[in-house]
Write an enzyme that holds these catalytic residues in place. Sequence first.
Site, PDB file in Angstrom:
ATOM      1  N   LYS A  31     -13.508  -5.340   9.224  1.00 30.08           N
ATOM      2  CA  LYS A  31     -13.699  -4.555   8.906  1.00 30.08           C
ATOM      3  C   LYS A  31     -15.402  -4.651   8.822  1.00 30.08           C
ATOM      4  O   LYS A  31     -16.204  -2.836   9.034  1.00 30.08           O
ATOM      5  CB  LYS A  31     -13.908  -4.765   7.282  1.00 30.08           C
ATOM      6  CG  LYS A  31     -12.212  -5.063   6.405  1.00 30.08           C
ATOM      7  CD  LYS A  31     -12.577  -5.639   5.575  1.00 30.08           C
ATOM      8  CE  LYS A  31     -10.992  -5.371   4.656  1.00 30.08           C
ATOM      9  NZ  LYS A  31     -10.448  -6.720   4.063  1.00 30.08           N
ATOM     10  N   GLU A  61     -10.637   5.741   4.926  1.00 19.33           N
ATOM     11  CA  GLU A  61     -11.142   4.740   3.721  1.00 19.33           C
ATOM     12  C   GLU A  61     -10.318   3.549   3.165  1.00 19.33           C
ATOM     13  O   GLU A  61     -11.330   2.606   3.326  1.00 19.33           O
ATOM     14  CB  GLU A  61     -11.474   5.485   2.738  1.00 19.33           C
ATOM     15  CG  GLU A  61     -12.602   5.412   1.322  1.00 19.33           C
ATOM     16  CD  GLU A  61     -13.252   4.984   1.722  1.00 19.33           C
ATOM     17  OE1 GLU A  61     -14.554   6.109   2.049  1.00 19.33           O
ATOM     18  OE2 GLU A  61     -14.051   4.108   1.952  1.00 19.33           O
ATOM     19  N   GLY A  96      -5.277  -5.124  -3.258  1.00 22.83           N
ATOM     20  CA  GLY A  96      -4.289  -4.906  -4.214  1.00 22.83           C
ATOM     21  C   GLY A  96      -3.174  -3.328  -4.064  1.00 22.83           C
ATOM     22  O   GLY A  96      -4.097  -2.402  -3.299  1.00 22.83           O
ATOM     23  N   VAL A 128       0.646  -0.978  -0.041  1.00 23.64           N
ATOM     24  CA  VAL A 128       0.108   0.031  -0.135  1.00 23.64           C
ATOM     25  C   VAL A 128       1.025   1.341   0.340  1.00 23.64           C
ATOM     26  O   VAL A 128       0.212   2.485  -0.661  1.00 23.64           O
ATOM     27  CB  VAL A 128      -1.045  -0.312   0.770  1.00 23.64           C
ATOM     28  CG1 VAL A 128      -1.879   1.018   0.747  1.00 23.64           C
ATOM     29  CG2 VAL A 128      -1.542  -1.116   1.544  1.00 23.64           C
ATOM     30  N   ASP A 167      -9.934 -11.050   8.796  1.00 19.83           N
ATOM     31  CA  ASP A 167     -10.473  -9.451   9.033  1.00 19.83           C
ATOM     32  C   ASP A 167     -11.187  -9.357   8.374  1.00 19.83           C
ATOM     33  O   ASP A 167     -11.579  -8.005   8.345  1.00 19.83           O
ATOM     34  CB  ASP A 167      -9.134  -9.707   7.129  1.00 19.83           C
ATOM     35  CG  ASP A 167      -9.193  -9.063   6.330  1.00 19.83           C
ATOM     36  OD1 ASP A 167      -8.699  -7.908   6.727  1.00 19.83           O
ATOM     37  OD2 ASP A 167     -10.068  -8.642   5.769  1.00 19.83           O
TER      38      ASP A 167
HETATM   39  P1  NDP Z   1       3.121  -5.172   3.473  1.00 23.34           P
HETATM   40  O1  NDP Z   1       3.491  -6.086   4.303  1.00 23.34           O
HETATM   41  O2  NDP Z   1       3.119  -4.713   2.250  1.00 23.34           O
HETATM   42  O3  NDP Z   1       3.544  -3.628   3.776  1.00 23.34           O
HETATM   43  C1  NDP Z   1       3.891  -3.123   5.183  1.00 23.34           C
HETATM   44  C2  NDP Z   1       4.744  -2.771   5.094  1.00 23.34           C
HETATM   45  O4  NDP Z   1       5.175  -2.398   6.690  1.00 23.34           O
HETATM   46  C3  NDP Z   1       6.017  -2.878   4.714  1.00 23.34           C
HETATM   47  O5  NDP Z   1       7.224  -1.926   4.213  1.00 23.34           O
HETATM   48  C4  NDP Z   1       7.193  -3.487   6.367  1.00 23.34           C
HETATM   49  O6  NDP Z   1       9.071  -3.031   5.982  1.00 23.34           O
HETATM   50  C5  NDP Z   1       6.670  -2.280   6.841  1.00 23.34           C
HETATM   51  N1  NDP Z   1       7.233  -1.664   8.325  1.00 23.34           N
HETATM   52  C6  NDP Z   1       6.864  -3.584   9.135  1.00 23.34           C
HETATM   53  N2  NDP Z   1       7.024  -3.235  10.717  1.00 23.34           N
HETATM   54  C7  NDP Z   1       7.783  -1.770  10.371  1.00 23.34           C
HETATM   55  C8  NDP Z   1       8.083  -1.281  12.016  1.00 23.34           C
HETATM   56  N3  NDP Z   1       8.557  -1.798  12.633  1.00 23.34           N
HETATM   57  N4  NDP Z   1       8.367   0.008  11.042  1.00 23.34           N
HETATM   58  C9  NDP Z   1       8.648   0.688  10.304  1.00 23.34           C
HETATM   59  N5  NDP Z   1       7.806  -0.885   8.839  1.00 23.34           N
HETATM   60  C10 NDP Z   1       7.644  -1.431   9.223  1.00 23.34           C
HETATM   61  O7  NDP Z   1       1.575  -4.876   3.869  1.00 23.34           O
HETATM   62  P2  NDP Z   1       0.436  -4.419   3.175  1.00 23.34           P
HETATM   63  O8  NDP Z   1       0.779  -3.068   2.317  1.00 23.34           O
HETATM   64  O9  NDP Z   1      -0.627  -4.799   2.299  1.00 23.34           O
HETATM   65  O10 NDP Z   1      -0.764  -3.468   3.931  1.00 23.34           O
HETATM   66  C11 NDP Z   1      -0.599  -2.378   4.868  1.00 23.34           C
HETATM   67  C12 NDP Z   1      -1.859  -1.882   6.019  1.00 23.34           C
HETATM   68  O11 NDP Z   1      -2.729  -1.953   4.907  1.00 23.34           O
HETATM   69  C13 NDP Z   1      -2.251  -3.314   6.204  1.00 23.34           C
HETATM   70  O12 NDP Z   1      -2.960  -2.392   7.574  1.00 23.34           O
HETATM   71  C14 NDP Z   1      -3.375  -3.879   5.536  1.00 23.34           C
HETATM   72  O13 NDP Z   1      -3.796  -5.157   6.822  1.00 23.34           O
HETATM   73  C15 NDP Z   1      -3.524  -2.530   5.426  1.00 23.34           C
HETATM   74  N6  NDP Z   1      -4.856  -3.437   4.157  1.00 23.34           N
HETATM   75  C16 NDP Z   1      -3.729  -3.798   2.706  1.00 23.34           C
HETATM   76  C17 NDP Z   1      -4.552  -4.455   1.808  1.00 23.34           C
HETATM   77  C18 NDP Z   1      -3.655  -4.350   0.548  1.00 23.34           C
HETATM   78  O14 NDP Z   1      -4.319  -5.172  -0.535  1.00 23.34           O
HETATM   79  N7  NDP Z   1      -2.341  -5.239   0.610  1.00 23.34           N
HETATM   80  C19 NDP Z   1      -5.782  -3.767   1.691  1.00 23.34           C
HETATM   81  C20 NDP Z   1      -6.024  -2.766   2.562  1.00 23.34           C
HETATM   82  C21 NDP Z   1      -5.366  -2.454   3.537  1.00 23.34           C
HETATM   83  P3  NDP Z   1      10.031  -3.185   4.601  1.00 23.34           P
HETATM   84  O15 NDP Z   1       9.002  -3.902   3.460  1.00 23.34           O
HETATM   85  O16 NDP Z   1      10.830  -2.593   5.042  1.00 23.34           O
HETATM   86  O17 NDP Z   1       9.810  -4.530   5.212  1.00 23.34           O
HETATM   87  N1  HSE Z   2      -6.689  -9.364   2.743  1.00 26.07           N
HETATM   88  C1  HSE Z   2      -7.019  -8.317   2.881  1.00 26.07           C
HETATM   89  C2  HSE Z   2      -8.169  -9.445   1.980  1.00 26.07           C
HETATM   90  C3  HSE Z   2      -6.071  -6.945   2.145  1.00 26.07           C
HETATM   91  O1  HSE Z   2      -7.735 -10.132   1.630  1.00 26.07           O
HETATM   92  O2  HSE Z   2      -9.438  -8.834   1.082  1.00 26.07           O
HETATM   93  C4  HSE Z   2      -8.272  -6.192   2.076  1.00 26.07           C
HETATM   94  O3  HSE Z   2      -8.068  -5.448   3.593  1.00 26.07           O
END
Ligand code: NDP
Ligand code: HSE
Length: 430
Positions: free
Chosen positions: A207, A131, A304, A15, A203
């Site tokens: 929501k 959102e 995504g 994200v 999850d």
């Molecule tokens: P990812 O696992 O892809 O990314 C998480 C990021 O957080 C990584 O870049 C990681 O670092 C970083 N991170 C982890 N620990 C720490 C820390 N202690 N300090 C600083 N950075 C840290 O997750 P997503 O991007 O998929 O998800 C992020 C959020 O968005 C979550 O809350 C998820 O539930 C939510 N979300 C995700 C969706 C999706 O489709 N992926 C959809 C809707 C919500 P590094 O890369 O350096 O290891």
């Molecule tokens: N893991 C979640 C899903 C990401 O599959 O819908 C979006 O919140």
Amino acid sequence: MSSNVRIGIAGLGTVGIGVLKIIKAHGDLLQARSGAHLSVTAVSSRDRTKDRGVSLDGIKWYEDARDLATDPDVDIVLELIGGSDGIARELCEASLKSGKPVVTANKALLAEYGNELARIAEERGTPLAYEAAVAGGIPIIKALREGLAGNAISRVYGILNGTCNYILTEMEETGGEFAAILRDAQKLGYAEADPSFDIDGVDAAHKLAILASVAFGTPVDFSNVYIEGIRDVSAADITSARELGYRIRLLGVARRTARGIEQRVHPCMVRRDSTIANVNGVFNAVVVDGDFVNETTYVGRGAGEGPTASAVVADIIDIALGRHTPTFGVPVAKMNPIPTSPIADHRGCYYVRLTVEDKPGVIADVSAVFRDENISIESLLQRGRASGEAVSVILVTHEAKEEALVRALGKIAQFTHSMAKPRMIRIASL
Ligand code: NDP
Ligand code: HSE
């Protein structure tokens, strides 16, 4: 806010990187819409050496994400790390307390601590926007909280987990193995860091708890969501569903009843010709029933990089424009804690699959249990003929009370000719 809005991003994963890409791709468009030049001035992630496919030149790097909360060169903090406790929670609290608006995609955090964070945000008069936390790219929070604000909401339900919907769709279309399909969803960036949150329904429950709060003006009440995931959905159930005119979808349902608010997440049989049954792959769908608007339906990608980042950027624009409402639609002090209606009180029709020994009298015994529990059977079909061996018996009930059905299945499980745990899937009346 000023004409120059400086953004700090904590978490450069799926994200976070998506947000950087949109801000880079749409500089002029975002400036026109927000009245401000948006720039990312600081970031924090775990691994500084990782190639993330985007340039971070000229952007300050923090080893400790919490430092974003006090950086004078950051106007808005994006929490895109995830997890309901630890650094994500600390960063959000610290940022709100220091008067910095927060945008988060973190439904786990909001489901667990949303009431507390909303209270802090209100006390400081600082926006807390989320959102992206519900249904990815679908702007359902804005639709429910603002677009439908003139309605009393009786029900909100839908497909709230892209990973599960992707798995169920692929299982039906390809007959593929559950584990391999889950691995694909992880590669595509849909799944949570801990994918058991997706497949065990947690999850979707996070929501749903957020949606229920916005819909009914109640405090977020995650601990009272009934949760069942998709681990036990088998190829046999998917085939039976097709034969009965249904598809299986993981639904989240929040409903106002005479006994309180029902909040439940579980696999459901939905009629094949319904809108919800035709929402496939990573798509999510949310249906809201309002008393004046009637039914409204929202469909889009629920997970995504692009879809989720799209929702985050919309929140940034709102904040830049100074648009914000109480976090969950009504001020925390005005929230109305309505009791929960337990799943045992739920009434509906049920699909039941029994695995029993094929011998005379078994169906009579099964029917007697249903009769004793006052459950009327709509149809009953035995699969195959294998005298003395295991066969499937598929039953569909008329409307029954859940606690009676659970009792009936408990009794059937005790039969000496029961050869596997009875399987039940609720049939949606949508
Ligand atoms: P990812 O696992 O892809 O990314 C998480 C990021 O957080 C990584 O870049 C990681 O670092 C970083 N991170 C982890 N620990 C720490 C820390 N202690 N300090 C600083 N950075 C840290 O997750 P997503 O991007 O998929 O998800 C992020 C959020 O968005 C979550 O809350 C998820 O539930 C939510 N979300 C995700 C969706 C999706 O489709 N992926 C959809 C809707 C919500 P590094 O890369 O350096 O290891
Ligand atoms: N893991 C979640 C899903 C990401 O599959 O819908 C979006 O919140």
